[in-house]
Design a protein around this motif. Sequence first.
Motif, PDB file in Angstrom:
ATOM      1  N   ILE A  93       0.875  -1.167   0.000  1.00  0.00           N
ATOM      2  CA  ILE A  93       0.000   0.000   0.000  1.00  0.00           C
ATOM      3  C   ILE A  93       0.912   1.217   0.000  1.00  0.00           C
ATOM      4  O   ILE A  93       1.828   1.311   0.822  1.00  0.00           O
ATOM      5  N   TYR A  94       0.658   2.135  -0.917  1.00  0.00           N
ATOM      6  CA  TYR A  94       1.482   3.327  -1.062  1.00  0.00           C
ATOM      7  C   TYR A  94       0.734   4.522  -0.481  1.00  0.00           C
ATOM      8  O   TYR A  94      -0.436   4.760  -0.799  1.00  0.00           O
ATOM      9  N   TYR A  95       1.441   5.272   0.351  1.00  0.00           N
ATOM     10  CA  TYR A  95       0.878   6.440   1.019  1.00  0.00           C
ATOM     11  C   TYR A  95       1.673   7.686   0.648  1.00  0.00           C
ATOM     12  O   TYR A  95       2.901   7.641   0.603  1.00  0.00           O
ATOM     13  N   CYS A  96       0.978   8.791   0.437  1.00  0.00           N
ATOM     14  CA  CYS A  96       1.681  10.063   0.321  1.00  0.00           C
ATOM     15  C   CYS A  96       1.492  10.828   1.630  1.00  0.00           C
ATOM     16  O   CYS A  96       0.522  10.602   2.370  1.00  0.00           O
ATOM     17  N   ALA A  97       2.426  11.719   1.892  1.00  0.00           N
ATOM     18  CA  ALA A  97       2.407  12.462   3.142  1.00  0.00           C
ATOM     19  C   ALA A  97       2.935  13.863   2.910  1.00  0.00           C
ATOM     20  O   ALA A  97       3.837  14.069   2.087  1.00  0.00           O
ATOM     21  N   LEU A  98       2.395  14.808   3.682  1.00  0.00           N
ATOM     22  CA  LEU A  98       2.765  16.210   3.562  1.00  0.00           C
ATOM     23  C   LEU A  98       3.686  16.584   4.713  1.00  0.00           C
ATOM     24  O   LEU A  98       3.436  16.217   5.871  1.00  0.00           O
ATOM     25  N   ALA A  99       4.748  17.311   4.406  1.00  0.00           N
ATOM     26  CA  ALA A  99       5.732  17.654   5.429  1.00  0.00           C
ATOM     27  C   ALA A  99       5.132  18.489   6.549  1.00  0.00           C
ATOM     28  O   ALA A  99       4.184  19.246   6.354  1.00  0.00           O
ATOM     29  N   ARG A 100       5.728  18.331   7.701  1.00  0.00           N
ATOM     30  CA  ARG A 100       5.272  19.048   8.889  1.00  0.00           C
ATOM     31  C   ARG A 100       5.605  20.532   8.804  1.00  0.00           C
ATOM     32  O   ARG A 100       4.846  21.383   9.254  1.00  0.00           O
ATOM     33  N   ARG A 101       6.757  20.842   8.203  1.00  0.00           N
ATOM     34  CA  ARG A 101       7.208  22.235   8.134  1.00  0.00           C
ATOM     35  C   ARG A 101       7.162  22.751   6.708  1.00  0.00           C
ATOM     36  O   ARG A 101       7.475  22.016   5.764  1.00  0.00           O
ATOM     37  N   SER A 102       6.837  24.005   6.566  1.00  0.00           N
ATOM     38  CA  SER A 102       6.833  24.614   5.242  1.00  0.00           C
ATOM     39  C   SER A 102       8.269  24.858   4.778  1.00  0.00           C
ATOM     40  O   SER A 102       9.190  24.915   5.584  1.00  0.00           O
ATOM     41  N   TYR A 103       8.422  24.989   3.478  1.00  0.00           N
ATOM     42  CA  TYR A 103       9.726  25.220   2.839  1.00  0.00           C
ATOM     43  C   TYR A 103      10.761  24.176   3.255  1.00  0.00           C
ATOM     44  O   TYR A 103      11.932  24.476   3.472  1.00  0.00           O
TER      45      TYR A 103
END
Length: 126
Positions: A93-103
């Motif tokens: 199963i492939y998951y995408c994730a968004l970083a905790r910090r910007s830039y």
Amino acid sequence: QVQLVESGGGLVQAGGSLRLSCAASGRTFSTYAVGWFRQAPGKEREFVAAISWGGSRTTQADSVKGRFTISRDNTKNTVYLQMNSLLPEDTAIYYCALARRSYSIATTNARDYDYWGQGTQVAVSS
């Protein structure tokens, strides 16, 4: 509310290709790095690939280098994972994730990501 929705998974024969998409909403997508991770049955989640907020830097796991490519289109709030020359061991199963910090840069550590999608199944037959 941040939402990540993966799509593009499926069943493919070894040697085939798939392109996964990760569509994001609810955050200024273009200022955050995005990562792809995967989890196979009975195994721990592992890093696959990541891309920096602007798309200029990418990193991939050794197991997928030369076969998988990560890219992003910030005008569509979408990150892609092009997977070529698929192997049965890519089944997960492939998951995408968004970083905790910007830039942020493209990081391999799952702890650096705070929003995750629901996952999309990839199955590669031999």
